[in-house]
Design an enzyme around this catalytic site. Structure first.
Site, mmCIF file in Angstrom:
data_model
loop_
_atom_site.group_PDB
_atom_site.id
_atom_site.type_symbol
_atom_site.label_atom_id
_atom_site.label_comp_id
_atom_site.label_asym_id
_atom_site.label_seq_id
_atom_site.Cartn_x
_atom_site.Cartn_y
_atom_site.Cartn_z
ATOM 1 N N GLU A 1 -19.117 -9.524 6.991
ATOM 2 C CA GLU A 1 -18.002 -9.941 7.843
ATOM 3 C C GLU A 1 -16.729 -9.594 8.151
ATOM 4 O OE1 GLU A 1 -21.734 -13.518 9.631
ATOM 5 O OE2 GLU A 1 -19.746 -14.013 9.076
HETATM 6 C C1 TNX Z 1 -23.516 -16.171 8.569
HETATM 7 S S1 TNX Z 1 -24.080 -14.672 5.572
HETATM 8 C C2 TNX Z 1 -22.187 -16.082 7.361
HETATM 9 C C3 TNX Z 1 -21.627 -17.568 7.180
HETATM 10 C C4 TNX Z 1 -21.839 -18.094 8.159
HETATM 11 C C5 TNX Z 1 -23.835 -18.266 8.337
HETATM 12 C C6 TNX Z 1 -23.805 -19.189 9.689
HETATM 13 C C7 TNX Z 1 -22.676 -14.292 5.751
HETATM 14 C C8 TNX Z 1 -22.181 -13.858 4.153
HETATM 15 N N1 TNX Z 1 -22.620 -14.619 6.163
HETATM 16 O O1 TNX Z 1 -20.476 -16.996 7.313
HETATM 17 O O2 TNX Z 1 -21.549 -19.312 8.025
HETATM 18 O O3 TNX Z 1 -23.678 -17.049 8.705
HETATM 19 O O4 TNX Z 1 -25.492 -19.367 9.533
#
Ligand code: TNX
Length: 518
Positions: free
Chosen positions: A333
């Site tokens: 992300e």
């Molecule tokens: C996605 S999964 C994220 C996290 C969040 C999560 C909450 C991932 C690699 N990143 O930063 O905490 O969703 O479900």
């Protein structure tokens, strides 16, 4: 002459008569296949008698190595806490034997073990102490809840006899705990490992940094923990592990044959680091502490050499504290990082991780860069990324959000959790085949499974356990057991019989109505 013979014969007879009779117990007929073992072993062949487990039983080993002696002491202690102590110390008529052996063909992988239960003795055999430890976990599940006080002049916990042959499907069977969104103490992490290891989970990935907090002391950059460690989601005080704390977690994990995978998430998810050292962000904007739940707004300055010097220090210090082979760099992300900068960053950091003797791991977005094939890709969301990784010969850890995210609610009424990847009831977490889920991924691409637990909505053991258990127990079975043995209708019955184990381990598990908890 003759008289002397008679006398000698008489003395011999008296001596023999004084020997205690070898204890013969008439066990009721048993069936080893009736015992609820999770994860389900490769094979269980009953012989319908039993081994008479009792208090103060002797555990012997075929080698005098420290590691095997330690396991033997661990087993004795576990048995003592399960069965209690006998006030009368007696010579044990039956024994438990732990063996490290090279010569058994069935024991092919390091964690393979044999558990042979006979009337005269109970034997755990493996090539490694790790395998013996896994076998001990199975043994602990075989012990009946109550003793039988009528079979012998002392209490007996009969263990159904037979042969268990066992080996894991996947070498990597993990779960992740996000200690960044909310901090969890060393004691809380240890308790979690006690429960996880009972189900043969062998990896605990710790998400040690995020926008809301930095959780590990770095001696060369002290403000990371001192400043970046203060906050968490919701504005409550955070916390961090000193290096001594982290060593304690790692040492405890080693005793439970769990590999710790430390994660420093970057180049995104880095607000707490940049709060401590604004040069990392490099935009010149004032960084404020962040205690909300948004993602994707922060980034390191990927074009500043000082940032790589910083990363080198952090990776070096963490690598020195980490005996396991992996170091996770996040990479998810990174919406605030330009794609070219992201590629450049991941490739640079991969070199840094390698230079400190570790294998890099990262979330599936890293597969969009030019990775070395040794890097491990954690597939959480994007199938294309997983396929790209497979094509590039990267090993893949499956953490599919809609099946494995332990922070997703069970149902609309769940007390904790999010729902962006959907609701995940206990059956849905279990009813899929990891090796068939993504068309184009082959078993040889899959290193294993890992169920992540993000902690935006949870902040203590009780809440952690509510979301993790029982779902992660199902994931443990998906990762350990043969695909042909995975069957929800049969698994749910076994799980229902684990109430006593979960209660003994003091687990605040979610009593889903899909399972008949005994
Ligand atoms: C996605 S999964 C994220 C996290 C969040 C999560 C909450 C991932 C690699 N990143 O930063 O905490 O969703 O479900």
């Amino acid at each position: 002459m003759k008289k002397k013979h008679v006398l000698l014969g008489f003395i011999a007879f008296v001596l023999m008569a004084c020997q205690p009779e070898p204890l013969k117990i008439n066990f009721p007929k048993t069936d080893l296949t009736d015992v609820a073992i999770i994860p389900k072993p490769v094979s269980v062949d009953p012989t319908h008698s039993a081994f008479g487990l009792h208090q103060n039983i002797t555990v012997s080993t075929n080698l005098q190595t420290d590691s095997l002696q330690e396991l033997s002491a661990y087993l004795s202690k576990s048995l003592e806490s399960l069965l209690g102590n006998d006030t009368i110390q007696r010579e044990s008529p039956f024994k438990i034997h732990l063996y490290i052996l090279d010569s058994i063909a069935e024991l092919d992988s390091a964690e393979s073990y044999q558990l042979e239960i006979q009337e005269e003795g109970l034997h755990i055999r493996s090539k490694t102490t790790e395998g013996v430890f896994r076998g001990i976990q199975t043994l602990l599940q075989l012990i009946p809840e109550k003793s039988n006080d009528t079979l012998a002049p002392f209490k007996i916990w009969p263990i159904p006899s037979g042969m268990i042959q066992d080996a894991p499907q996947y070498a990597y069977r993990g779960t992740m705990l996000d200690v960044a969104r909310h901090f969890f103490t060393v004691e809380e992490v240890k308790k979690h490992m006690d429960i996880l290891s009972f189900y043969k989970i062998n990896v605990l990935h710790l998400h040690l940094s995020d926008d809301q907090g930095w959780r590990i002391e770095i001696k060369s950059w002290p403000k990371l923990a001192e400043v970046g460690g203060q906050t968490e989601v919701g504005g409550t005080p955070g916390g961090y592990y000193t290096q001594e704390d982290y060593k304690e977690i790692v040492a405890y994990a080693q005793k439970k044959f769990i590999t710790i995978v430390p994660e420093i998430d970057m180049p995104g998810h880095t607000n707490a680091a940049s709060l401590a050292y604004p040069l990392l962000d490099g935009t010149g904007k004032t960084i404020k502490p962040y205690t909300g739940m948004r993602v994707g707004f922060s980034s390191f300055n990927t074009r500043d050499e000082a940032v790589y010097a910083f990363i080198d220090d952090v990776v070096r210090e963490i690598a020195e504290l980490t005996p396991g082979p992996y170091l996770h760099i996040g990479g998810d992300e990174s919406h605030a990082t330009k794609k070219v900068d992201y590629n450049y960053f991941v490739e640079r950091v991969e070199g840094i991780v390698k230079s400190h003797g570790k294998k890099m791991m990262g979330w599936d977005e890293i597969a969009t860069t030019n990775l070395s094939s040794e890097t491990v890709v954690q597939f959480w969301n994007n199938t294309e990324n997983a396929l790209k990784a497979a094509q590039n010969k990267n090993q893949i850890v499956i953490s599919l959000a809609k099946k494995m995210y332990l922070d997703m609610k069970y149902d609309a009424d769940s007390k904790f959790g999010l729902d962006w990847a959907g609701l995940i009831p206990v059956d849905s977490a279990y009813t899929w085949y990891p090796d068939k889920y993504v068309k184009g991924l082959e078993p040889k691409n899959i290193l294993g499974l890992e169920a992540p637990l993000w902690s935006e909505t949870i902040s203590n053991s009780a809440e952690l356990e509510y979301l993790a258990y029982p779902r992660v127990i199902g994931h443990a079975e998906l990762a350990w057991s043969k695909p042909e043995h995975l069957n929800w209708a049969e698994y749910r019955k076994r799980l229902g019989k684990h109430t006593r184990h979960l209660e003994r381990l003091n687990v605040n598990f979610y009593r889903s109505t899909l399972v008949d908890w005994e």
